[in-house]
Design a protein around this motif. Structure first.
Motif, PDB file in Angstrom:
ATOM      1  N   LEU B  94      -9.924  26.657   3.405  1.00  0.00           N
ATOM      2  CA  LEU B  94     -11.188  27.146   3.954  1.00  0.00           C
ATOM      3  C   LEU B  94     -12.085  26.005   4.406  1.00  0.00           C
ATOM      4  CD1 LEU B  94     -12.055  30.041   1.470  1.00  0.00           C
ATOM      5  CD2 LEU B  94     -11.488  30.246   3.897  1.00  0.00           C
ATOM      6  N   MET B  95     -11.921  24.845   3.782  1.00  0.00           N
ATOM      7  CA  MET B  95     -12.780  23.710   4.110  1.00  0.00           C
ATOM      8  C   MET B  95     -12.606  23.249   5.554  1.00  0.00           C
ATOM      9  SD  MET B  95     -13.110  21.349   0.842  1.00  0.00           S
ATOM     10  CE  MET B  95     -13.503  19.677   1.182  1.00  0.00           C
ATOM     11  N   ARG B  96     -11.405  23.546   6.113  1.00  0.00           N
ATOM     12  CA  ARG B  96     -11.131  23.097   7.471  1.00  0.00           C
ATOM     13  C   ARG B  96     -11.659  24.107   8.485  1.00  0.00           C
ATOM     14  NH1 ARG B  96      -5.953  23.486   5.958  1.00  0.00           N
ATOM     15  NH2 ARG B  96      -5.412  22.078   4.311  1.00  0.00           N
ATOM     16  N   GLY B  97     -12.903  24.060   8.700  1.00  0.00           N
ATOM     17  CA  GLY B  97     -13.483  24.933   9.717  1.00  0.00           C
ATOM     18  C   GLY B  97     -14.767  24.281  10.201  1.00  0.00           C
ATOM     19  N   ASP B  98     -15.078  24.460  11.492  1.00  0.00           N
ATOM     20  CA  ASP B  98     -16.253  23.734  12.005  1.00  0.00           C
ATOM     21  C   ASP B  98     -17.568  24.403  11.612  1.00  0.00           C
ATOM     22  OD1 ASP B  98     -15.845  25.918  13.550  1.00  0.00           O
ATOM     23  OD2 ASP B  98     -16.308  24.946  15.469  1.00  0.00           O
ATOM     24  N   ALA B  99     -17.481  25.649  11.103  1.00  0.00           N
ATOM     25  CA  ALA B  99     -18.710  26.316  10.690  1.00  0.00           C
ATOM     26  C   ALA B  99     -19.057  25.994   9.234  1.00  0.00           C
ATOM     27  CB  ALA B  99     -18.581  27.831  10.850  1.00  0.00           C
ATOM     28  N   VAL B 100     -18.119  25.358   8.558  1.00  0.00           N
ATOM     29  CA  VAL B 100     -18.313  25.102   7.131  1.00  0.00           C
ATOM     30  C   VAL B 100     -19.198  23.885   6.917  1.00  0.00           C
ATOM     31  CG1 VAL B 100     -17.138  24.586   4.959  1.00  0.00           C
ATOM     32  CG2 VAL B 100     -16.068  26.101   6.631  1.00  0.00           C
ATOM     33  N   GLY B 101     -20.241  24.068   6.125  1.00  0.00           N
ATOM     34  CA  GLY B 101     -21.067  22.930   5.726  1.00  0.00           C
ATOM     35  C   GLY B 101     -20.510  22.380   4.431  1.00  0.00           C
ATOM     36  N   ARG B 102     -21.060  22.881   3.348  1.00  0.00           N
ATOM     37  CA  ARG B 102     -20.540  22.483   2.047  1.00  0.00           C
ATOM     38  C   ARG B 102     -19.740  23.623   1.456  1.00  0.00           C
ATOM     39  NH1 ARG B 102     -26.087  19.783  -0.014  1.00  0.00           N
ATOM     40  NH2 ARG B 102     -26.805  21.803   0.727  1.00  0.00           N
ATOM     41  N   LEU B 103     -18.777  23.261   0.596  1.00  0.00           N
ATOM     42  CA  LEU B 103     -17.951  24.292  -0.035  1.00  0.00           C
ATOM     43  C   LEU B 103     -17.724  23.893  -1.479  1.00  0.00           C
ATOM     44  CD1 LEU B 103     -14.755  25.943   1.321  1.00  0.00           C
ATOM     45  CD2 LEU B 103     -14.639  24.738  -0.846  1.00  0.00           C
ATOM     46  N   THR B 104     -17.792  24.889  -2.358  1.00  0.00           N
ATOM     47  CA  THR B 104     -17.448  24.581  -3.743  1.00  0.00           C
ATOM     48  C   THR B 104     -16.767  25.786  -4.381  1.00  0.00           C
ATOM     49  OG1 THR B 104     -18.273  23.702  -5.826  1.00  0.00           O
ATOM     50  CG2 THR B 104     -19.723  25.238  -4.696  1.00  0.00           C
ATOM     51  N   PRO B 105     -15.597  25.537  -5.011  1.00  0.00           N
ATOM     52  CA  PRO B 105     -14.941  26.617  -5.737  1.00  0.00           C
ATOM     53  C   PRO B 105     -15.527  26.738  -7.140  1.00  0.00           C
ATOM     54  CG  PRO B 105     -13.577  24.669  -5.752  1.00  0.00           C
ATOM     55  CD  PRO B 105     -14.833  24.276  -5.054  1.00  0.00           C
ATOM     56  N   ILE B 106     -15.473  27.919  -7.705  1.00  0.00           N
ATOM     57  CA  ILE B 106     -16.035  28.112  -9.046  1.00  0.00           C
ATOM     58  C   ILE B 106     -15.059  28.867  -9.932  1.00  0.00           C
ATOM     59  CG2 ILE B 106     -17.824  29.315 -10.371  1.00  0.00           C
ATOM     60  CD1 ILE B 106     -19.798  28.663  -8.255  1.00  0.00           C
ATOM     61  N   VAL B 107     -14.934  28.341 -11.155  1.00  0.00           N
ATOM     62  CA  VAL B 107     -14.176  29.043 -12.195  1.00  0.00           C
ATOM     63  C   VAL B 107     -15.145  29.180 -13.358  1.00  0.00           C
ATOM     64  CG1 VAL B 107     -12.329  28.798 -13.885  1.00  0.00           C
ATOM     65  CG2 VAL B 107     -11.943  28.115 -11.534  1.00  0.00           C
ATOM     66  N   ILE B 108     -15.189  30.333 -13.994  1.00  0.00           N
ATOM     67  CA  ILE B 108     -16.035  30.399 -15.181  1.00  0.00           C
ATOM     68  C   ILE B 108     -15.263  30.970 -16.362  1.00  0.00           C
ATOM     69  CG2 ILE B 108     -18.234  30.637 -13.934  1.00  0.00           C
ATOM     70  CD1 ILE B 108     -18.237  33.553 -14.834  1.00  0.00           C
ATOM     71  N   GLY B 109     -15.705  30.582 -17.543  1.00  0.00           N
ATOM     72  CA  GLY B 109     -15.058  31.085 -18.753  1.00  0.00           C
ATOM     73  C   GLY B 109     -15.943  30.798 -19.940  1.00  0.00           C
ATOM     74  N   GLU B 110     -15.563  31.354 -21.061  1.00  0.00           N
ATOM     75  CA  GLU B 110     -16.327  31.145 -22.281  1.00  0.00           C
ATOM     76  C   GLU B 110     -15.430  30.322 -23.218  1.00  0.00           C
ATOM     77  OE1 GLU B 110     -19.339  32.916 -22.720  1.00  0.00           O
ATOM     78  OE2 GLU B 110     -19.762  32.392 -24.811  1.00  0.00           O
ATOM     79  N   LEU B 111     -15.896  29.138 -23.576  1.00  0.00           N
ATOM     80  CA  LEU B 111     -15.086  28.259 -24.429  1.00  0.00           C
ATOM     81  C   LEU B 111     -15.973  27.639 -25.494  1.00  0.00           C
ATOM     82  CD1 LEU B 111     -12.862  26.360 -21.831  1.00  0.00           C
ATOM     83  CD2 LEU B 111     -12.114  28.096 -23.466  1.00  0.00           C
ATOM     84  N   SER B 112     -15.339  26.899 -26.406  1.00  0.00           N
ATOM     85  CA  SER B 112     -16.131  26.214 -27.438  1.00  0.00           C
ATOM     86  C   SER B 112     -16.171  24.735 -27.138  1.00  0.00           C
ATOM     87  CB  SER B 112     -15.537  26.483 -28.814  1.00  0.00           C
ATOM     88  OG  SER B 112     -14.271  25.881 -28.896  1.00  0.00           O
ATOM     89  N   ILE B 113     -17.279  24.111 -27.493  1.00  0.00           N
ATOM     90  CA  ILE B 113     -17.426  22.673 -27.335  1.00  0.00           C
ATOM     91  C   ILE B 113     -17.759  22.098 -28.704  1.00  0.00           C
ATOM     92  CG2 ILE B 113     -19.868  22.848 -26.668  1.00  0.00           C
ATOM     93  CD1 ILE B 113     -19.376  20.436 -24.814  1.00  0.00           C
ATOM     94  N   ALA B 114     -17.145  20.950 -29.044  1.00  0.00           N
ATOM     95  CA  ALA B 114     -17.353  20.387 -30.392  1.00  0.00           C
ATOM     96  C   ALA B 114     -17.613  18.892 -30.303  1.00  0.00           C
ATOM     97  CB  ALA B 114     -16.137  20.661 -31.260  1.00  0.00           C
ATOM     98  N   TYR B 115     -18.481  18.428 -31.192  1.00  0.00           N
ATOM     99  CA  TYR B 115     -18.728  16.997 -31.307  1.00  0.00           C
ATOM    100  C   TYR B 115     -19.000  16.675 -32.767  1.00  0.00           C
ATOM    101  CZ  TYR B 115     -20.939  12.426 -30.786  1.00  0.00           C
ATOM    102  OH  TYR B 115     -21.270  11.104 -30.900  1.00  0.00           O
ATOM    103  N   ARG B 116     -18.182  15.882 -33.374  1.00  0.00           N
ATOM    104  CA  ARG B 116     -18.316  15.459 -34.765  1.00  0.00           C
ATOM    105  C   ARG B 116     -18.631  16.609 -35.708  1.00  0.00           C
ATOM    106  NH1 ARG B 116     -21.318   9.616 -34.533  1.00  0.00           N
ATOM    107  NH2 ARG B 116     -19.739   8.601 -33.235  1.00  0.00           N
ATOM    108  N   GLY B 117     -17.799  17.591 -35.656  1.00  0.00           N
ATOM    109  CA  GLY B 117     -17.947  18.697 -36.613  1.00  0.00           C
ATOM    110  C   GLY B 117     -18.931  19.775 -36.175  1.00  0.00           C
TER     111      GLY B 117
END
Lengths: 224, 402
Positions: B94-117
């Motif tokens: 999709l990025m290869r088009g002259d009408a395209v300015g910026r493009l960004t794909p998005i994935v979302i999910g629910e996960l856990s993040i941990a730091y030192r316990g």
């Protein structure tokens, strides 16, 4: 000139026919002073209401200053009342929330007369009737006699041709009664036709012409 | 009777029975205030949502996997079923088009993040560097996702301000390693605390490169692709570009839904306008109730003032004049009540703004006119019956009462 020609008014009360006025013919000339007396239920109030255009006869004709008012519409009757007739009631019937002056000006107000014009007509009356100091007072702040004087001023402010009084002294003490009758007689002497309905012989007998009504008919008509 | 005298006469009548007048004014003003305030809130909600969309930029086009056959513009398509995934390969194409300015794909999910316990669950967004500008995100410290190929699953993350506080407290987080779902990942940036984009609280977000997120979530599919058109005029060209590109890659099937900001905005605008109207209608019922109250009270007033009305008739007032007197009294009452209600409504709206500035509770002009119109209309209509009764009073009987 008031002229009743064979006027009848019949009420139906509980299946019974009551002839409040039974073929009455009567002529009252301008400037006359007439009292109407009679027992309760004799029809004298109906006669007065008919003269005042509050009631319309079932048959006969009523000519007021030559105009046949028997067949006028409601709005036309209101118009004639506002121009030619002044009413005085036993219970004064002042509007409690209006001042004495406003009460006096009420007929002019209803007729659409402006504030300035109303004042120029009501102020001389207030003075003549001894009410100038009470003009901003409301009815409940006035004595019975004063209230009736306000009511009389209201009845004459639009310069009617005839003044109709229904028991004008019925609710007043002897002293105030005399006062009010004197005032009415004064107005009559100034040329106003005066018709008083009363129970009180003392009041009735002062009139120059005394009509006695019994059972809807004129029993006697004493002219001077 | 002159209009000024009619008004004065009505005012004196209203003034002579203060409790009655007060109660009627109260009923009328509550009705009008309800209309003003409720439409204000409805309008505020509409403005808020429109504003939220506008902040995303109106030349943004969203590509969602799956085809909604009916009502393609409704928000219902946001949860459409997916027959074929939208992949990073699609996004690259999709990025290869002259009408395209910026493009960004998005994935979302629910996960856990941990730091030192310390551990917490977070909404994870996998994307690429342009999302910073497209979604108007703000970086407080560090750097954002590197500008590199979207297929590189570099284990770095940008964390929201709240996530940062909860995991690190006052300590430095930049360069530290956290574990997301067990995978080590380096913190390279911290997001600013303000901002909320389409319901996602940026304070609680964790953003990682899209390929890394696909690995963490074990998915090939994208949640959506955001594409900014070069300008407003190229939006149509961009949409055509998207359809043809996707059809080419998906074996002739054009199985994506394209949402433009304009269409979403228009839909929300329509829904909320209807909602505001409904709420106004419900509030309008209270006005009719107030009107019925006025009728009852005017009937009582006519009964109380029988002698006075009889007197006015004896003094030469016609039926019409008596009706005008009674109706103008009710009209005066409902107008005063209406003005009072407008005051109360606007004060309420002002207070609401003070307490909750996000919702700009501003009643629309039509609501003010409608509320006043209904108030005066009901006052007028519901006083006709009492007025007729007064006009038809027999003066002899009316005067016999004292």
């Amino acid at each position: 000139m008031i002229e009743l020609q064979h006027v009848s008014r019949i009420f139906h009360v509980g299946g019974q026919e009551v002839r409040a006025m039974d073929n009455i013919s009567l002529t009252i000339t301008p400037g006359e002073y007439v009292s109407i007396m009679g027992p309760s239920g004799s029809g004298k109030s109906t006669l007065l209401n008919t003269l005042g255009l509050l009631d319309t006869p079932d048959s006969g004709h009523y000519l007021l200053e030559g105009q046949d008012v028997t067949s006028l519409s409601d709005a036309q009757l209101a118009q004639v009342r506002s121009q030619k007739i002044g009413f005085i009631f036993q219970f004064f019937h002042l509007v409690p929330r209006l001042s004495a002056q406003q009460n006096i000006e009420l007929p002019l107000m209803l007729a659409g007369v402006g504030r300035k014009e109303r004042a120029t007509r009501s102020l001389p009356l207030l003075t003549a009737f001894g009410l100038e100091t009470r003009r901003h007072h409301r009815p409940d702040e006035l004595s019975g006699g004063q209230r009736q004087r306000v009511a009389i001023a209201r009845a004459v402010i639009h310069q009617p041709t005839v003044l109709l009084a229904d028991e004008p002294t019925g609710n007043l003490d002897r002293h105030s009664s005399g006062d009010i009758i004197n005032l009415l007689e004064q107005l009559n002497q100034d040329g106003l036709t005066l018709v008083i309905v009363t129970h009180d012989p003392e009041v009735g007998n002062r009139a120059r012409r005394r009509i006695r009504v019994v059972d809807g008919t004129i029993d006697s008509d004493l002219k001077p | 009777m002159r209009p000024s005298d009619t008004i004065l006469f009505a005012l004196s009548s209203l003034g002579s029975n203060r409790v009655r007048t007060f109660l009627m004014l109260l009923a009328m003003s509550i009705g009008v205030a309800a209309v003003v305030l409720l439409t204000g809130i409805g309008n505020g909600a509409r403005l808020y949502i429109v504003d939220q969309f506008a902040s995303l930029g109106t030349n943004l086009v969203i590509v969602i996997p799956g085809r909604a056959d009916t009502a393609s513009n409704t928000p219902a398509t946001l949860v459409g079923e997916t027959p074929r995934d939208l992949t990073l390969g699609d996004a690259r194409a999709l990025m290869r088009g002259d009408a395209v300015g910026r493009l960004t794909p998005i994935v979302i999910g629910e996960l856990s993040i941990a730091y030192r316990g310390r551990e917490r669950d977070i909404p994870l967004i996998g994307s690429t560097s342009p999302i910073l500008d497209i979604h108007h995100l703000q970086l407080e410290r560090g750097s954002f996702l590197p500008q590199e190929d979207m297929e590189i699953a570099r284990p770095v993350c940008i964390i929201g301000a709240k996530v940062y506080r909860e995991l690190f407290g006052q300590r430095n987080a930049l360069g530290e390693l956290v574990r997301i779902s067990g995978f080590r990942c380096r913190v390279i940036g911290i997001l600013g605390s303000e901002g909320r984009s389409l319901g996602l609280d940026t304070e609680e977000l964790v953003i990682v490169p899209v390929a890394f997120a696909q690995m963490l979530l074990n998915t090939e599919g994208l949640f959506r692709v955001l594409i900014e058109a070069k300008d407003m005029e190229s939006i149509e060209r961009l949409k055509k570009h998207i359809t043809t590109t996707i059809a080419k890659r998906h074996y002739g099937e054009d199985d994506v839904t394209i949402i433009t900001q304009d269409s979403v905005l228009a839909t929300f605008d329509k829904i909320l306008a209807v909602l505001t109207l409904t709420v106004a209608g419900i509030a309008g019922i209270s006005l009719v109730v107030a009107g019925i109250l006025i009728m009852n009270v005017m009937l009582m007033a006519v009964a109380q003032r029988t002698a006075e009305i009889g007197l006015c008739k004896a003094l030469g007032a016609g039926k019409m004049q008596i009706m005008v007197m009674i109706v103008s009294e009710a009209l005066l009452l409902s107008t005063l009540g209406g003005i009072l209600g407008l005051g109360i409504g606007f004060s309420g709206a002002w207070l609401a703004i003070q307490f909750y500035p996000t919702l700009q509770t501003t009643p629309p002009v039509w609501a003010i006119a409608a509320a006043m119109g209904t108030a005066m209309g009901t006052g007028c209509i519901f006083s006709l019956l009492p007025a007729r009764r007064a006009a038809n009073l027999d003066p002899i009987q009316a005067l016999a009462r004292h």
